[in-house]
Every structure is written in structure tokens, then in C-alpha cells.
Design a protein around this motif. Structure first.
Motif, short mmCIF file in Angstrom:
data_model
loop_
_atom_site.label_atom_id
_atom_site.label_comp_id
_atom_site.label_asym_id
_atom_site.label_seq_id
_atom_site.Cartn_x
_atom_site.Cartn_y
_atom_site.Cartn_z
N VAL A 1 0.83 -1.21 0.00
CA VAL A 1 0.00 0.00 0.00
C VAL A 1 0.86 1.26 0.00
N ALA A 2 0.62 2.15 -0.96
CA ALA A 2 1.25 3.47 -1.00
C ALA A 2 0.32 4.44 -0.29
N VAL A 3 0.82 5.08 0.76
CA VAL A 3 -0.03 5.91 1.62
C VAL A 3 0.47 7.35 1.65
N ALA A 4 -0.41 8.29 1.40
CA ALA A 4 -0.06 9.71 1.49
C ALA A 4 0.49 10.01 2.88
N ALA A 5 1.54 10.83 2.94
CA ALA A 5 2.25 11.07 4.20
C ALA A 5 1.34 11.60 5.31
N ASN A 6 0.33 12.40 4.96
CA ASN A 6 -0.54 12.96 6.00
C ASN A 6 -1.34 11.89 6.71
N PHE A 7 -1.50 10.72 6.07
CA PHE A 7 -2.34 9.65 6.62
C PHE A 7 -1.51 8.59 7.34
N THR A 8 -0.27 8.91 7.67
CA THR A 8 0.64 7.94 8.28
C THR A 8 0.10 7.36 9.58
N ALA A 9 -0.19 8.22 10.55
CA ALA A 9 -0.60 7.73 11.87
C ALA A 9 -1.92 6.95 11.83
N PRO A 10 -2.97 7.47 11.18
CA PRO A 10 -4.21 6.68 11.16
C PRO A 10 -4.06 5.36 10.41
N MET A 11 -3.26 5.37 9.32
CA MET A 11 -3.13 4.12 8.55
C MET A 11 -2.34 3.08 9.31
N GLN A 12 -1.40 3.49 10.12
CA GLN A 12 -0.68 2.53 10.95
C GLN A 12 -1.63 1.84 11.92
N LYS A 13 -2.55 2.59 12.50
CA LYS A 13 -3.54 2.01 13.41
C LYS A 13 -4.52 1.12 12.65
N ILE A 14 -4.95 1.58 11.49
CA ILE A 14 -5.90 0.79 10.69
C ILE A 14 -5.25 -0.52 10.25
N ALA A 15 -3.99 -0.45 9.82
CA ALA A 15 -3.28 -1.65 9.35
C ALA A 15 -3.15 -2.68 10.47
N ALA A 16 -2.87 -2.20 11.69
CA ALA A 16 -2.75 -3.11 12.83
C ALA A 16 -4.09 -3.78 13.12
N ALA A 17 -5.17 -3.01 13.07
CA ALA A 17 -6.50 -3.56 13.32
C ALA A 17 -6.90 -4.52 12.20
N PHE A 18 -6.56 -4.16 10.97
CA PHE A 18 -6.86 -4.99 9.80
C PHE A 18 -6.19 -6.36 9.92
N GLU A 19 -4.93 -6.36 10.34
CA GLU A 19 -4.21 -7.63 10.48
C GLU A 19 -4.80 -8.47 11.61
#
Length: 249
Positions: A26-44
Motif C-alpha cells: 500500500v502506498a499511503v499519502a504522508a498525511n495519513f501515516t498515523a491513522p493508517m498505521q492504526k488501521i493496518a494493525a486492526a486490519f491484520e
């Protein structure tokens, strides 16, 4: 024997879950770093699938995708780049949607430095104003729009320092190399409150909407984990995380 059979069944089930779990790049826009890290952990945790994340400027990701980068999903900082990739047949048709609308904020790491109306911009007492590169980062473009609307662009141009992306623009301010800067609200606030420093949330009318679109890229067309992640981004759990970081839905 019954207990042993039960243990074996549990082991087979666990092994089967792992076997069917996948990965998605996944290529993620830099502004979305923190929320996507949390989402990715929950997704896994919830699905067994792993999202392998790369963070950066949307404009650079666009170039990398055309140069064969292995990304399967793009979470952009705008809606224009995914739409363009759609037109260029680089995406899975019909997969694009707006996952968040970003908010721009004028922020300083210093308490009480930025007032609630952004009038500090007119004071001229600061040496450096940080923004993201407006050619590659939508938040940088929104910052330029805001300064132009305030009729301050020409005056403040000599004070502007550009980060490659919104993460670097934030870093300039966070380290004190710039007294203030335009960053994403998600970088400096949680649940509507600044986690540190002071800031002015720029009114939506000051710049074009920062609609952030997600899309499955051609390389992810046959990957069930890519489809699963896109569905997960629309879940209540993911939406709750996104809202907590100051985005609108």
C-alpha cells in the motif's frame, strides 16, 4: 482422545487461517501515516491479512507507479491522482472512493504562538514558514491557496521553506527549524484537540477540498487482500480511527 482431536482441529484451523492470509502493498499519502498505521494493525488482527505500508508524497507515488513500483493500493492525498490513474487504465475499474477529507492547519510547536484566527501570519515576527511542496503534495497546494486568498503569498514567499511532503513540512516545525507551518490536522491533533503546541484550523472556504481517494491498482487486481483492505477502510472501526485523527467522512 477427544482432547487430542480437539487440539489437532484447533491447530489445523489456525494453520489454515495463516495459509489463507495475504499481504497487500500500500502506498499511503504522508498525511495519513498515523491513522493508517492504526488501521493496518486492526486490519491484520481482524482479518489475518497484512498491509505493507510505504509513506510519501502522492505526486511521487504517481511517478513510481508508472515506473513499475509494486504497489497494489494507493491511498492518495487528493482525488485527482487516482482519477488520472483511472483514465490511464492503471487501476481496477470501480474501486476508487473517497476515504477521508483532510483538514489543513497552521501549527507551531510553541504553545500560544498561533492564534485562533491565524493572524500571526500578518505579524511578520517569524523567520520561516513551512509548507509541503505544492507541486507534489495537495496539502502544500492548499497552503498556497490559503496564503493567496489572504493576500500574503508575495509578502511571505521569502520566508517559506518547502518540505518534500507533508511529513517533512511537519518535521521542520516540530524540530523548531521553522516557527510555524501548514500541516495536516491529523499530524497534530487527536479527537479535536491539539496534542502539543498551538494552531489555527484553516476554514474550508480558504482552499479547495482536500478529498483523499483510495484505489486498487492493476497490480492488486487479483489479490484478495487488496479487496479486503478496501472493504475494511469502509468499516465502522476504520471510520472511527479516521475521524479521531481529525478527518471528515
Amino acid at each position: 482422545m477427544t482432547r487430542i482431536a480437539g487440539l489437532l482441529a484447533t491447530l489445523v484451523l489456525a494453520t489454515g487461517t495463516q495459509a489463507h492470509a495475504g499481504e497487500v502493498q500500500v502506498a499511503v499519502a504522508a498525511n495519513f501515516t498515523a491513522p493508517m498505521q492504526k488501521i493496518a494493525a486492526a486490519f491484520e488482527q481482524d482479518t489475518g491479512n497484512k498491509a505493507v505500508l510505504a509513506f510519501g508524497a502522492t505526486g511521487k507515488f504517481y511517478a513510481q507507479i508508472h515506473n513499475g513500483a509494486p504497489f497494489e493500493i494507493l491511498l492518495a492525498a487528493d482525488d485527482e491522482t487516482p482519477a488520472k490513474l483511472d483514465q490511464e487504465k492503471q487501476t481496477v475499474a470501480g474501486s476508487r472512493f473517497t476515504y477521508a477529507t483532510g483538514r489543513l492547519v497552521l501549527w507551531s510547536a510553541k504553545d500560544h504562538y498561533v492564534d485562533g484566527q491565524g493572524k500571526v501570519l500578518q505579524s511578520g515576527t517569524f523567520k520561516h514558514l513551512s509548507i509541503a511542496n505544492p507541486k507534489a503534495a495537495p496539502y502544500g497546494a492548499a497552503a498556497v491557496e490559503t496564503l493567496t486568498k489572504l493576500k500574503l503569498m508575495a509578502t511571505l514567499q521569502p520566508k517559506i521553506v518547502q518540505g518534500e511532503n507533508i511529513a517533512q513540512a511537519y518535521q521542520f516545525v516540530g524540530t523548531g527549524n521553522a516557527e510555524l507551518g501548514f500541516v495536516a490536522l491529523s499530524q497534530v491533533a487527536r479527537d479535536g484537540k491539539f496534542s502539543a503546541g498551538s494552531g489555527w484550523i484553516v476554514p474550508d472556504a480558504m482552499h479547495s477540498p482536500i478529498r483523499q481517494d483510495a484505489v486498487i491498482l492493476i497490480k492488486g487486481a487479483a489479490n484478495p487482500a487488496a479487496t479486503a483492505l478496501m472493504a475494511y477502510l469502509k468499516s465502522d472501526k476504520a471510520k472511527g480511527i479516521i475521524r479521531a485523527f481529525g478527518y471528515e467522512l
